[in-house]
Structures are given as C-alpha cells and as structure tokens.
Motif scaffolding. Structure first.
Motif, PDB file in Angstrom:
ATOM      1  N   PHE A   1     -38.863   9.655  51.285  1.00  0.00           N
ATOM      2  CA  PHE A   1     -38.297   9.366  49.965  1.00  0.00           C
ATOM      3  C   PHE A   1     -36.827   9.061  50.203  1.00  0.00           C
ATOM      4  O   PHE A   1     -36.035   9.954  50.454  1.00  0.00           O
ATOM      5  N   ASP A   2     -36.468   7.779  50.147  1.00  0.00           N
ATOM      6  CA  ASP A   2     -35.115   7.413  50.571  1.00  0.00           C
ATOM      7  C   ASP A   2     -34.096   7.669  49.461  1.00  0.00           C
ATOM      8  O   ASP A   2     -34.424   8.111  48.365  1.00  0.00           O
ATOM      9  N   LYS A   3     -32.845   7.358  49.792  1.00  0.00           N
ATOM     10  CA  LYS A   3     -31.727   7.696  48.917  1.00  0.00           C
ATOM     11  C   LYS A   3     -31.870   7.037  47.541  1.00  0.00           C
ATOM     12  O   LYS A   3     -31.671   7.675  46.506  1.00  0.00           O
ATOM     13  N   GLU A   4     -32.234   5.757  47.551  1.00  0.00           N
ATOM     14  CA  GLU A   4     -32.321   5.011  46.302  1.00  0.00           C
ATOM     15  C   GLU A   4     -33.381   5.631  45.383  1.00  0.00           C
ATOM     16  O   GLU A   4     -33.155   5.856  44.191  1.00  0.00           O
ATOM     17  N   LYS A   5     -34.532   5.953  45.986  1.00  0.00           N
ATOM     18  CA  LYS A   5     -35.604   6.566  45.188  1.00  0.00           C
ATOM     19  C   LYS A   5     -35.182   7.939  44.688  1.00  0.00           C
ATOM     20  O   LYS A   5     -35.504   8.325  43.571  1.00  0.00           O
ATOM     21  N   CYS A   6     -34.477   8.691  45.534  1.00  0.00           N
ATOM     22  CA  CYS A   6     -34.026  10.022  45.126  1.00  0.00           C
ATOM     23  C   CYS A   6     -33.135   9.934  43.896  1.00  0.00           C
ATOM     24  O   CYS A   6     -33.219  10.758  42.992  1.00  0.00           O
ATOM     25  N   LEU A   7     -32.267   8.911  43.867  1.00  0.00           N
ATOM     26  CA  LEU A   7     -31.394   8.757  42.706  1.00  0.00           C
ATOM     27  C   LEU A   7     -32.199   8.327  41.481  1.00  0.00           C
ATOM     28  O   LEU A   7     -31.953   8.779  40.371  1.00  0.00           O
ATOM     29  N   GLN A   8     -33.184   7.462  41.709  1.00  0.00           N
ATOM     30  CA  GLN A   8     -34.017   7.006  40.593  1.00  0.00           C
ATOM     31  C   GLN A   8     -34.776   8.168  39.960  1.00  0.00           C
ATOM     32  O   GLN A   8     -34.938   8.232  38.749  1.00  0.00           O
ATOM     33  N   TYR A   9     -35.265   9.069  40.814  1.00  0.00           N
ATOM     34  CA  TYR A   9     -36.078  10.170  40.312  1.00  0.00           C
ATOM     35  C   TYR A   9     -35.288  11.465  40.142  1.00  0.00           C
ATOM     36  O   TYR A   9     -35.873  12.537  40.038  1.00  0.00           O
ATOM     37  N   SER A  10     -33.970  11.385  40.155  1.00  0.00           N
ATOM     38  CA  SER A  10     -33.110  12.560  39.937  1.00  0.00           C
ATOM     39  C   SER A  10     -33.438  13.711  40.873  1.00  0.00           C
ATOM     40  O   SER A  10     -33.572  14.847  40.446  1.00  0.00           O
TER      41      SER A  10
ATOM     42  N   PRO B   1     -31.035  12.668   9.703  1.00  0.00           N
ATOM     43  CA  PRO B   1     -32.113  12.442  10.660  1.00  0.00           C
ATOM     44  C   PRO B   1     -32.499  13.717  11.414  1.00  0.00           C
ATOM     45  O   PRO B   1     -31.633  14.481  11.810  1.00  0.00           O
ATOM     46  N   ARG B   2     -33.796  13.886  11.606  1.00  0.00           N
ATOM     47  CA  ARG B   2     -34.292  15.182  12.022  1.00  0.00           C
ATOM     48  C   ARG B   2     -34.014  15.522  13.495  1.00  0.00           C
ATOM     49  O   ARG B   2     -33.640  16.641  13.815  1.00  0.00           O
ATOM     50  N   PHE B   3     -34.196  14.552  14.376  1.00  0.00           N
ATOM     51  CA  PHE B   3     -34.108  14.881  15.804  1.00  0.00           C
ATOM     52  C   PHE B   3     -32.855  14.303  16.437  1.00  0.00           C
ATOM     53  O   PHE B   3     -32.323  13.291  15.995  1.00  0.00           O
ATOM     54  N   GLU B   4     -32.412  14.994  17.481  1.00  0.00           N
ATOM     55  CA  GLU B   4     -31.352  14.455  18.327  1.00  0.00           C
ATOM     56  C   GLU B   4     -31.887  14.397  19.745  1.00  0.00           C
ATOM     57  O   GLU B   4     -32.267  15.425  20.308  1.00  0.00           O
ATOM     58  N   VAL B   5     -31.954  13.204  20.305  1.00  0.00           N
ATOM     59  CA  VAL B   5     -32.347  13.075  21.710  1.00  0.00           C
ATOM     60  C   VAL B   5     -31.086  13.201  22.552  1.00  0.00           C
ATOM     61  O   VAL B   5     -30.085  12.553  22.278  1.00  0.00           O
ATOM     62  N   VAL B   6     -31.136  14.086  23.540  1.00  0.00           N
ATOM     63  CA  VAL B   6     -29.943  14.447  24.304  1.00  0.00           C
ATOM     64  C   VAL B   6     -30.078  13.941  25.737  1.00  0.00           C
ATOM     65  O   VAL B   6     -31.095  14.172  26.387  1.00  0.00           O
ATOM     66  N   TYR B   7     -29.063  13.238  26.211  1.00  0.00           N
ATOM     67  CA  TYR B   7     -29.028  12.774  27.602  1.00  0.00           C
ATOM     68  C   TYR B   7     -27.879  13.486  28.309  1.00  0.00           C
ATOM     69  O   TYR B   7     -26.727  13.316  27.928  1.00  0.00           O
ATOM     70  N   ASN B   8     -28.209  14.271  29.315  1.00  0.00           N
ATOM     71  CA  ASN B   8     -27.177  14.923  30.111  1.00  0.00           C
ATOM     72  C   ASN B   8     -26.976  14.127  31.397  1.00  0.00           C
ATOM     73  O   ASN B   8     -27.915  13.963  32.168  1.00  0.00           O
ATOM     74  N   LEU B   9     -25.776  13.650  31.595  1.00  0.00           N
ATOM     75  CA  LEU B   9     -25.511  12.817  32.774  1.00  0.00           C
ATOM     76  C   LEU B   9     -24.499  13.498  33.694  1.00  0.00           C
ATOM     77  O   LEU B   9     -23.671  14.285  33.250  1.00  0.00           O
ATOM     78  N   PHE B  10     -24.578  13.145  34.956  1.00  0.00           N
ATOM     79  CA  PHE B  10     -23.684  13.723  35.971  1.00  0.00           C
ATOM     80  C   PHE B  10     -23.223  12.609  36.885  1.00  0.00           C
ATOM     81  O   PHE B  10     -23.995  11.705  37.211  1.00  0.00           O
ATOM     82  N   SER B  11     -21.961  12.649  37.241  1.00  0.00           N
ATOM     83  CA  SER B  11     -21.423  11.625  38.129  1.00  0.00           C
ATOM     84  C   SER B  11     -21.229  12.208  39.519  1.00  0.00           C
ATOM     85  O   SER B  11     -20.457  13.152  39.693  1.00  0.00           O
ATOM     86  N   HIS B  12     -21.923  11.648  40.499  1.00  0.00           N
ATOM     87  CA  HIS B  12     -21.767  12.141  41.873  1.00  0.00           C
ATOM     88  C   HIS B  12     -20.385  11.807  42.429  1.00  0.00           C
ATOM     89  O   HIS B  12     -19.871  12.528  43.267  1.00  0.00           O
ATOM     90  N   GLN B  13     -19.790  10.710  41.926  1.00  0.00           N
ATOM     91  CA  GLN B  13     -18.481  10.317  42.452  1.00  0.00           C
ATOM     92  C   GLN B  13     -17.380  11.215  41.902  1.00  0.00           C
ATOM     93  O   GLN B  13     -16.556  11.726  42.642  1.00  0.00           O
ATOM     94  N   HIS B  14     -17.377  11.401  40.583  1.00  0.00           N
ATOM     95  CA  HIS B  14     -16.287  12.154  39.961  1.00  0.00           C
ATOM     96  C   HIS B  14     -16.627  13.620  39.766  1.00  0.00           C
ATOM     97  O   HIS B  14     -15.785  14.392  39.338  1.00  0.00           O
TER      98      HIS B  14
ATOM     99  N   PHE C   1     -26.436   9.872  37.864  1.00  0.00           N
ATOM    100  CA  PHE C   1     -27.469  10.895  37.991  1.00  0.00           C
ATOM    101  C   PHE C   1     -27.903  11.368  36.609  1.00  0.00           C
ATOM    102  O   PHE C   1     -27.097  11.882  35.843  1.00  0.00           O
ATOM    103  N   LEU C   2     -29.156  11.141  36.310  1.00  0.00           N
ATOM    104  CA  LEU C   2     -29.712  11.605  35.034  1.00  0.00           C
ATOM    105  C   LEU C   2     -30.123  13.060  35.212  1.00  0.00           C
ATOM    106  O   LEU C   2     -31.119  13.356  35.858  1.00  0.00           O
ATOM    107  N   ALA C   3     -29.334  13.964  34.646  1.00  0.00           N
ATOM    108  CA  ALA C   3     -29.659  15.383  34.827  1.00  0.00           C
ATOM    109  C   ALA C   3     -30.830  15.781  33.950  1.00  0.00           C
ATOM    110  O   ALA C   3     -31.693  16.534  34.367  1.00  0.00           O
ATOM    111  N   ASP C   4     -30.871  15.255  32.730  1.00  0.00           N
ATOM    112  CA  ASP C   4     -31.905  15.725  31.823  1.00  0.00           C
ATOM    113  C   ASP C   4     -31.998  14.829  30.596  1.00  0.00           C
ATOM    114  O   ASP C   4     -31.007  14.273  30.154  1.00  0.00           O
TER     115      ASP C   4
END
Lengths: 188, 415
Positions: free
Chosen positions: B230-239, A90-103, A77-80
């Motif tokens: 909007f199915d599950k796969e698309k929901c995950l793709q689009y957060s 280097p001037r900028f930092e690109v930040v990726y916030n990730l979330f795991s639905h499983q863990h 899950f890409l949170a942001d």
C-alpha cells in the motif's frame, strides 16, 4: 465562570502556534469563496479548538479541493467525516475534520443540511471518504450525491430508521436472526 | 501458451472433441466466490470478506463489518462523561489504556482542566505500555497466521508481564478504566518505577530475541516482502495513519508533531520505511516497540512523587474517608456519580497517536453532563477500508498476511 474561557486556555498552545496561519488562511478562503462561506467561528471567541468554517453545500467540494491542493493550506489528510443532529432546521451538520501534514495544524468544515437534502460526495477527492460517508448515511440518513456505493455500513441492510438521530430511542433494538447473504452484484 | 495449444492440436483426440477453454486459464469463465468470516480463524475478530477467486487469486472482493456494533456513539450521548470511561476500554481492547487516556484528555480539553505532573507521567507510562502490548499482539498474531507459532509465544509471555504491571496500577488486566477526568483512579504503588525498569530491561532482550528469530527468516521473508503493498499515495487517499502509514513513507507521528502530555520532553525516534508491504509494517512495529521502551525508561527516571488529582473541584472525585465520614462528602459523592459534572458548551477534536494510528474523540457539548455528540474516530475503520484495494490481484493466502499486518481490531472498527 465564563463558559467560553476553558477551551481558549486549553487550546492556547495551538492558538499561539497557528493563530496567525489560520487568520491568513481564512482571509484567503473568504477572498476565493466569499459568497459560499456562511459563517466562520474562530477560537477564542467561540469555544472551539480549531476554526470552524460553515460552507454552503453546493460548494463544499470546491472548498475541500482548494484546502487540499492550495499552497499555504495543504490539508491533505482527511481525519474524519461525521455529522451531528441539531434538532432545528437545517437539521444536520456534516463535519469534515482536516489535518495538514505540512503545517501540522487542523481545521474543521461544516455543512448545514436539512432532512432529505443531499450533500455532494467527497469520494472524488479522497477515496477513503467512501465508508465515512456511508456511516453518516447509515446513522443520520444524510444522502451523498454521486456516492459510488451508498449502502448501510454498520447496521443491517434491513434496519429501519437511523440510530444516531436524536429521536431514535436508545434501546430501539431490532433483531435479525439470519445473516445477510453474499451479494454477487458487488463482485462485478 | 501458443506452444501448449499446438501440442494439444497435435494430440490424437476423439472425433468431435473441442477445446473450449484456454488451457492456461484453469477455470475458464468460472469464478469461485468465497465467503471468509464473520467467524473464521483467519479473520481478526468478527470481520467478513467476500472474495471472487480465479484459482487462488483474488479478482474482486468486498468487506463487511459491524457484527459487534454496540452503539458506542449513541451511548456516549446518553451516559455522563464519567460513565463513558468504561466504554472506551472496549474500543481497541489490545491497548485499552490509550483509549482511556485519550478520552479523558478530550473531556479535560473541553473543560480546561489541568492535571499535575505525576498524573501526566503515569498516563504516559500507561500509553507506552499499551502501545507495546498492542504491537506485540499484532506482530505475534501476524506471524501465527503465517505459521510461526513460537514467535508469538515469546511476545505473549512478555505481554502478560506487562498486564501484571497494569494490574498493579489499576487492578484490571485487559479492560482497565484507569484514568479519570482530572486524575487517575489510584496512584502507582510503591516501587512501581523499579518494577517497570526491570520489565523494560527484560522486554528489550525479548524483542531482540524475537527480532533474531523472525526478521531474517527465509520463510517469513518470502511470505511478507512485497506482499499487500500500500504505497504512499494510496495511504493518503485512504487516510492511513500510524505504523501502517509510516511503513509507506509518510513521516507523521502525532506524539512528535502535535505533542501532548510530556512527549516533547522525552527523546524518541520515529521509524520510517518506504515500501509499505507486510514486512515493513512488521519492522516498523518492532522498531517502535524499542522506542516505546526508551520512552518508558525515561518516564521511570523522571516521575516524581506528588498528587495525581487536579485541584479543579468540578471533576475531583472525593476521597473515600471524606465520603464515609462527612455529610457533605457523601452528598457530593452521590451528586457526582448520579448526575455527573457539567461540561461547558463547546466542541473539540482531541487526537492521539494510538498504537494503530490516529485515535480521535470529537466531542460536542451543549453544557450538560452528557455529550451532544460523541464521535470516535478509530484508525481501524480507515485501515480496513484499504484492505480491498490492497489485496486485489493477490493470492488468498496473502490476504491473511495483509489483514494481520494492518492490525484491524474489531472493537474499534465496529464501536
């Protein structure tokens, strides 16, 4: 008072819960991407709530894909996606916030990028990265290599400058009295 | 199609007449480009969608937003942490309290401030009240868009009653600015729990009534079942997060999975559905309101008397009698509001299950009273991004249903 203490205690819940998991994951990342990982900042040594991994910009897509698909990680899950202006080189930092639905745990990736340099786009992994990257481009002027549609998103297309840069003034108003016309090329 | 062509061929047509277009393709190659918004009754707020139509079917579209952009993230870097509370109201203005609470929790997380139990219970009450008002307006407006007006009025009355409760807490109805870093603006008044319980009982009835009115209504079913899927796969793709993701079978609720405040001490279910269409999103929201009512009645039972302020001197706003009667209190008051309090160096991403989905505040502090970076991750941006693939190939009238059901709030979208 030690300024580093607060986060550690406040994030203590996550630290006790995910500390072991994070450590395991970080050694695995180091094994797979040893040369691409520039720096790792772990709580509680560094005042952050989740581990921050600094990755070279060339291999960010591989690392993101690895984190998304590798068993034991599953950060699907890409949170942001956002950026910060550090005002140094280097001037900028690109930040990726990730979330795991499983863990149910989070992790943060960062990419250092100088002004004028390009970061590979994450739209091949998450379609939803499209607008977030457009916003980073709009606000900071960081370009994404291979992005399908890199236009401004919040500001008008005629806007000059990138508003969230630290050297952009707070009241740097630019007035447009007419709206943007329909662009038929976007409908093809 | 062949049959019709044969019939046309059998007709006695004037000499030289040629049929240029396929008789079933009404428009031939001609397509109509329709611009909907930024100010249009069918759009929720200042949103713009440009659609290329074949007859009534959307072939291709693109969305634009940013018409109410107020540079919230820039302001976050130029205002003190205390000053920024009032800006968070204007994110998702249908559930302003959730934004307030999440923001102050984000700053507290950076500072390591612990707040007392009563404060946490009141904040939970605030969040659930706001969630219900948000869901009521979402399902209500979605129904209004599709022509069911009275359904909306049932909900709207109860929403006003909820705002009366919120008014008793903080004096404001819509833009609340109620929580403070380390506490609350004011304590809940005497007898608030009793009024809350009465409201919960009444709202339960109203939601049952709304449920009966619309859930099995034939027209409503025809307009919503299988629309804007909007199915599950698309929901995950689009957060996708929140009710929209749960309607597509993603079993995630941050109140349960990354519990904060006292959410692990109260009992509630997380409703899940599988189809991911407008009807399921509506059903999820109705079910979630019932769960929020359960949480509210548990909160009303368990809340106890006590302090609402933290003991932490860094963020404690001095009481008015100290400010007015002592020199030190007066100086401290001025220092607090003019310079603000320093937040130690560090960074944190604080998330909360807001009414629409995951609301996140990513704050980077460099040790000053102003943030180095104040990123607001509003769920609406990600939901609105999915609208284009969601409505492709659908009728233009169904786009209105789809947009209403994902509950895009312009304030949060544009920031």
């Amino acid at each position: 008072m030690d300024v580093r203490q607060p986060i550690a205690t406040n994030g203590g819940d996550w630290l006790t819960k995910f500390g072991e998991l994070w450590k395991k994951q970080l050694t695995q990342i180091n094994e797979s991407f040893g040369s691409s990982v520039q720096e790792v900042r772990m709580p509680p040594e560094y005042p952050t709530d989740v581990p921050i991994i600094y990755v070279q910009k060339e291999s960010i897509i591989d690392v993101l894909k690895f984190l998304k698909e590798q068993p034991g990680f599953e950060y699907g899950f890409l949170a942001d996606i956002t950026a910060t202006d550090e005002e140094i080189d280097p001037r900028f930092e690109v930040v990726y916030n990730l979330f795991s639905h499983q863990h149910k745990c989070r992790i943060r990736l960062k990419v250092r990028v100088s002004e004028g340099e390009e970061v590979p786009t994450a739209t091949s992994i998450w379609l939803g990265a499209n607008w977030a990257e457009r916003e980073v481009f709009d606000m900071y002027g960081v370009k994404f290599k291979g992005h399908p549609d890199l236009r401004r998103i919040l500001m008008d297309s005629r806007w000059v400058g990138h508003p969230l840069r630290k050297d952009y003034p707070l009241r740097g108003y630019q007035l447009f009295t007419d709206s943007e016309p329909v662009d038929p090329t976007l409908l093809e | 199609m062949k049959e019709r062509k044969d019939r046309v061929a059998q007709m006695h047509l004037p000499a030289g007449y040629q049929m240029e277009h396929d008789p079933d393709d009404l428009w031939g190659d001609a397509r109509v480009i329709v611009n909907i918004g930024p100010t249009h009754p069918a759009m929720h707020g200042a949103l713009r969608m440009v659609a290329k139509l074949n007859g009534e079917t959307i072939e291709k579209s693109y969305c634009e937003f940013g018409f109410t952009h107020r540079a919230k993230e820039k302001l976050g870097e130029n205002r003190t942490f205390h000053n920024f509370i009032v800006y968070t109201d204007r994110l998702n203005y249908c559930s302003a309290l959730i934004n307030n609470v999440t923001y102050v929790r984000a700053v507290e997380k950076l500072m390591g401030v612990e707040v007392p139990d009563r404060c946490i219970w009141i904040r939970m009450i605030c969040c659930e009240l706001a969630r219900i008002t948000d869901h009521l307006i979402c399902v209500g407006i979605n129904a209004v868009d599709l022509g069911a007006f009275s359904f909306f009025l049932y909900g709207f009355h109860q929403r006003e009653e909820a705002y009366t409760l919120i008014e008793k807490l903080c004096g404001a109805r819509l833009t609340t600015s109620y929580p403070r870093v380390g506490g609350l603006m004011a304590d809940a008044p005497e007898g608030f729990e009793k009024e809350l319980k009465a409201w919960v009982l009444k709202t339960r009835e109203v939601i049952d009534e709304m449920d009966e009115l619309l859930t099995n209504n034939k027209i409503w079913l025809k307009r919503t079942v299988g629309i804007s899927v909007f199915d599950k796969e698309k929901c995950l793709q689009y957060s996708y997060t929140g009710p929209n993701a749960r309607a597509a079978g993603i079993d995630i609720d941050l109140r349960r999975d990354q519990p904060c405040m006292f959410y692990k001490d109260v009992e509630f279910d997380v409703p899940i559905s599988q189809n991911g269409d407008v009807y399921d999103r509506y059903m999820i929201r109705i079910a979630e309101m019932r769960q929020s009512l359960n949480i509210l009645s548990q909160c009303a039972d368990r809340i106890k008397k006590g302090s609402i302020w933290t003991e932490d001197k860094r963020v404690r706003i001095p009481d008015k009698d100290i400010v007015h009667n002592t020199m030190e209190g007066m100086i401290y008051h001025f220092k607090f509001f003019m310079t603000g309090f320093d937040v130690p160096e560090g960074e944190a991403y604080t998330q909360f299950e807001a009414a629409n989905g995951e609301l996140g505040f990513y704050i980077v502090s460099k040790g000053s009273p102003r943030a180095h970076r104040m990123r607001i991750r509003g769920p609406s941006v990600w939901h609105y991004q999915g609208l284009t693939p969601m409505v492709e190939g659908e009728k233009i009238a169904d786009m209105v249903a789809g947009l209403g059901s994902i509950n895009v709030i312009a304030g949060e979208l544009d920031r």
